[in-house]
Design a protein around this motif. Structure first.
Motif, PDB file in Angstrom:
ATOM      1  N   ILE A   1       0.843  -1.200   0.000  1.00 45.43           N
ATOM      2  CA  ILE A   1       0.000   0.000   0.000  1.00 45.43           C
ATOM      3  C   ILE A   1       0.877   1.249   0.000  1.00 45.43           C
ATOM      4  O   ILE A   1       0.641   2.200  -0.758  1.00 45.43           O
ATOM      5  CB  ILE A   1      -0.954   0.007   1.203  1.00 45.43           C
ATOM      6  N   ALA A   2       1.910   1.257   0.824  1.00 46.46           N
ATOM      7  CA  ALA A   2       2.833   2.398   0.848  1.00 46.46           C
ATOM      8  C   ALA A   2       3.520   2.566  -0.501  1.00 46.46           C
ATOM      9  O   ALA A   2       3.683   3.693  -0.990  1.00 46.46           O
ATOM     10  CB  ALA A   2       3.876   2.212   1.948  1.00 46.46           C
ATOM     11  N   LEU A   3       3.910   1.447  -1.120  1.00 49.23           N
ATOM     12  CA  LEU A   3       4.575   1.536  -2.422  1.00 49.23           C
ATOM     13  C   LEU A   3       3.616   2.038  -3.494  1.00 49.23           C
ATOM     14  O   LEU A   3       4.000   2.819  -4.372  1.00 49.23           O
ATOM     15  CB  LEU A   3       5.141   0.179  -2.821  1.00 49.23           C
ATOM     16  N   GLY A   4       2.368   1.588  -3.438  1.00 43.48           N
ATOM     17  CA  GLY A   4       1.391   2.043  -4.425  1.00 43.48           C
ATOM     18  C   GLY A   4       1.127   3.529  -4.324  1.00 43.48           C
ATOM     19  O   GLY A   4       1.171   4.263  -5.321  1.00 43.48           O
TER      20      GLY A   4
ATOM     21  N   GLY B   1       8.452   9.866  -1.585  1.00 43.98           N
ATOM     22  CA  GLY B   1       7.091   9.377  -1.792  1.00 43.98           C
ATOM     23  C   GLY B   1       6.800   8.106  -1.014  1.00 43.98           C
ATOM     24  O   GLY B   1       5.779   7.998  -0.315  1.00 43.98           O
ATOM     25  N   PHE B   2       7.679   7.108  -1.114  1.00 45.11           N
ATOM     26  CA  PHE B   2       7.467   5.850  -0.403  1.00 45.11           C
ATOM     27  C   PHE B   2       7.480   6.067   1.113  1.00 45.11           C
ATOM     28  O   PHE B   2       6.642   5.525   1.837  1.00 45.11           O
ATOM     29  CB  PHE B   2       8.539   4.824  -0.783  1.00 45.11           C
ATOM     30  N   LEU B   3       8.458   6.840   1.579  1.00 44.05           N
ATOM     31  CA  LEU B   3       8.588   7.084   3.016  1.00 44.05           C
ATOM     32  C   LEU B   3       7.373   7.820   3.565  1.00 44.05           C
ATOM     33  O   LEU B   3       6.802   7.437   4.599  1.00 44.05           O
ATOM     34  CB  LEU B   3       9.852   7.904   3.280  1.00 44.05           C
ATOM     35  N   GLU B   4       6.959   8.879   2.893  1.00 41.83           N
ATOM     36  CA  GLU B   4       5.851   9.687   3.394  1.00 41.83           C
ATOM     37  C   GLU B   4       4.535   8.920   3.340  1.00 41.83           C
ATOM     38  O   GLU B   4       3.679   9.064   4.224  1.00 41.83           O
ATOM     39  CB  GLU B   4       5.752  10.991   2.601  1.00 41.83           C
ATOM     40  N   ALA B   5       4.354   8.080   2.320  1.00 42.87           N
ATOM     41  CA  ALA B   5       3.143   7.264   2.245  1.00 42.87           C
ATOM     42  C   ALA B   5       3.080   6.297   3.423  1.00 42.87           C
ATOM     43  O   ALA B   5       2.015   6.118   4.038  1.00 42.87           O
ATOM     44  CB  ALA B   5       3.117   6.500   0.923  1.00 42.87           C
ATOM     45  N   TYR B   6       4.206   5.687   3.757  1.00 43.61           N
ATOM     46  CA  TYR B   6       4.225   4.773   4.910  1.00 43.61           C
ATOM     47  C   TYR B   6       3.946   5.554   6.196  1.00 43.61           C
ATOM     48  O   TYR B   6       3.152   5.118   7.045  1.00 43.61           O
ATOM     49  CB  TYR B   6       5.578   4.071   4.994  1.00 43.61           C
TER      50      TYR B   6
ATOM     51  N   MET C   1      -6.352   5.223  -3.469  1.00 47.50           N
ATOM     52  CA  MET C   1      -4.895   5.294  -3.524  1.00 47.50           C
ATOM     53  C   MET C   1      -4.440   6.452  -4.405  1.00 47.50           C
ATOM     54  O   MET C   1      -3.460   7.137  -4.085  1.00 47.50           O
ATOM     55  CB  MET C   1      -4.325   3.969  -4.025  1.00 47.50           C
ATOM     56  N   ALA C   2      -5.144   6.692  -5.507  1.00 47.12           N
ATOM     57  CA  ALA C   2      -4.791   7.820  -6.373  1.00 47.12           C
ATOM     58  C   ALA C   2      -4.971   9.142  -5.628  1.00 47.12           C
ATOM     59  O   ALA C   2      -4.106  10.032  -5.682  1.00 47.12           O
ATOM     60  CB  ALA C   2      -5.643   7.797  -7.639  1.00 47.12           C
ATOM     61  N   ARG C   3      -6.072   9.284  -4.913  1.00 45.57           N
ATOM     62  CA  ARG C   3      -6.314  10.523  -4.169  1.00 45.57           C
ATOM     63  C   ARG C   3      -5.331  10.663  -3.003  1.00 45.57           C
ATOM     64  O   ARG C   3      -4.896  11.774  -2.685  1.00 45.57           O
ATOM     65  CB  ARG C   3      -7.758  10.548  -3.678  1.00 45.57           C
ATOM     66  N   ALA C   4      -4.981   9.538  -2.385  1.00 47.70           N
ATOM     67  CA  ALA C   4      -3.979   9.590  -1.318  1.00 47.70           C
ATOM     68  C   ALA C   4      -2.645  10.080  -1.870  1.00 47.70           C
ATOM     69  O   ALA C   4      -1.927  10.838  -1.207  1.00 47.70           O
ATOM     70  CB  ALA C   4      -3.818   8.214  -0.683  1.00 47.70           C
ATOM     71  N   SER C   5      -2.315   9.655  -3.075  1.00 44.08           N
ATOM     72  CA  SER C   5      -1.077  10.105  -3.703  1.00 44.08           C
ATOM     73  C   SER C   5      -1.088  11.602  -3.928  1.00 44.08           C
ATOM     74  O   SER C   5      -0.092  12.295  -3.677  1.00 44.08           O
ATOM     75  CB  SER C   5      -0.877   9.377  -5.042  1.00 44.08           C
TER      76      SER C   5
ATOM     77  N   LEU D   1      -7.792   2.938   3.489  1.00 48.14           N
ATOM     78  CA  LEU D   1      -6.374   2.788   3.154  1.00 48.14           C
ATOM     79  C   LEU D   1      -5.552   2.439   4.391  1.00 48.14           C
ATOM     80  O   LEU D   1      -4.624   1.618   4.314  1.00 48.14           O
ATOM     81  CB  LEU D   1      -5.845   4.072   2.516  1.00 48.14           C
ATOM     82  N   ARG D   2      -5.865   3.043   5.502  1.00 48.91           N
ATOM     83  CA  ARG D   2      -5.132   2.724   6.725  1.00 48.91           C
ATOM     84  C   ARG D   2      -5.365   1.274   7.129  1.00 48.91           C
ATOM     85  O   ARG D   2      -4.432   0.586   7.572  1.00 48.91           O
ATOM     86  CB  ARG D   2      -5.539   3.682   7.842  1.00 48.91           C
ATOM     87  N   LEU D   3      -6.585   0.807   6.977  1.00 53.01           N
ATOM     88  CA  LEU D   3      -6.886  -0.589   7.292  1.00 53.01           C
ATOM     89  C   LEU D   3      -6.117  -1.521   6.352  1.00 53.01           C
ATOM     90  O   LEU D   3      -5.480  -2.488   6.790  1.00 53.01           O
ATOM     91  CB  LEU D   3      -8.389  -0.840   7.174  1.00 53.01           C
TER      92      LEU D   3
END
Length: 309
Positions: free
Chosen positions: A37-40, A134-139, A218-222, A250-252
């Motif tokens: 999920i973080a990578l996506g 991007g990967f770090l902040e998403a996680y 996921m797109a909106r989270a990005s 997404l958190r779940l």
């Protein structure tokens, strides 16, 4: 539907047995990169950061198969990232070398006539920075908050991979990323390709078995990872706002991805290559440290079900 990976990207993460990777086991990089999920989310955000610059946008759109096979291209990019973190050093160097050779051929002009080449140091630095951040902040935002020390460790452990790609100024902190963004900001602009890219992501083509609702989330989270002034500059308006329901979903999903492992996953296979329990990357950090310390002392360790991050 997915596209088959070409032979150069079909990596055996279990062999050669014992060969170390470029990034150490137990690192924050291992923790982040095991989470799909973080990578996506982070991967899509990285592309948006990059596409804000006409030189990168033109290079990707004009010199790759992204227009005709966006999913296949994304899968290959993802595998290159995985091999850098989890692959044996010899394989990682081979794959990264192949990517660099392809990039040497990428050069041209933007629609306004500005010359670009993929190996321009400024562009290499920015592409590496967008992926790392991007990967770090998403996680951090959607899976589990990370401390300042953990974030610094993440950047430090990514330096070896970045250098192999020709990056001259790898990130050492969030401040480095935002300083780079500020320098490049006058170049950033809106473009129809940004929305076309987000439409592809929200369509769910990459994984039809996953509900489209989650792809849209996921797109909106990005988009939410973009600083407000950059989002405004790129004209990604309220239609890309992340709803409370989407954020919770997404958190779940992200927390679930942080707990569920499979022998087919690169992190699992890499741990076995190193003589560690396959579920090593899913253990809590303190458990990982104990396993690594015991191994250094010559004490055998057994896999322990139920000890997760």
């Amino acid at each position: 539907m997915t596209s088959p990976l070409p032979p150069a990207y079909q990596v055996d993460f279990r062999h050669p047995p014992g060969e170390p990777g470029l990034v150490p086991a137990g690192s924050v990089q291992w923790r982040v990169f095991k989470n799909s999920i973080a990578l996506g989310i982070g991967g899509v955000a990285a592309v948006l950061f990059e596409f804000a610059d006409a030189r990168i946008r033109s290079g990707v759109w004009d010199h790759s198969i992204y227009k005709t096979d966006p999913i296949g291209r994304s899968q290959r990019t993802g595998m290159a990232a995985m091999v850098g973190v989890f692959g044996p050093q010899s394989t990682a160097r081979q794959v990264i070398g192949g990517v660099n050779r392809m990039h040497r051929k990428v050069a041209g002009e933007t629609p306004t006539g500005e010359a670009y080449r993929a190996l321009d140091p400024e562009l290499l630095d920015w592409v590496s920075a967008t992926a790392g951040y991007g990967f770090l902040e998403a996680y951090h935002r959607f899976i589990h908050p990370l401390s300042a020390a953990q974030r610094a460790s993440y950047y430090a452990d990514g330096e070896a991979v970045a250098r192999l790609y020709g990056v001259e100024h790898p990130l050492t902190s969030d401040a480095d990323f935002f300083a780079m963004l500020e320098r490049l900001f006058p170049r950033f602009e809106p473009h129809a390709i940004n929305r076309e890219f987000l439409d592809i992501i929200m369509s769910g083509q990459a994984a039809p078995s996953i509900p489209k609702f989650l792809h849209r989330a996921m797109a909106r989270a990005s988009v939410s990872l973009l600083p407000p002034k950059l989002r405004e500059r790129m004209e990604l308006g309220a239609e890309f706002d992340l709803s409370r329901r989407e954020r919770l979903a997404l958190r779940l999903a992200g927390r679930l991805a942080d707990r569920v492992s499979s022998p087919a996953m690169p992190a699992y296979a890499a741990a076995e290559r190193l003589g560690l329990p396959g579920r090593f990357a899913w253990y809590r950090p303190e458990r990982q440290k104990a396993i690594l310390a015991a191994r250094s002392a010559g004490t055998p360790q057994q896999d322990t079900i139920g000890t997760v991050s």
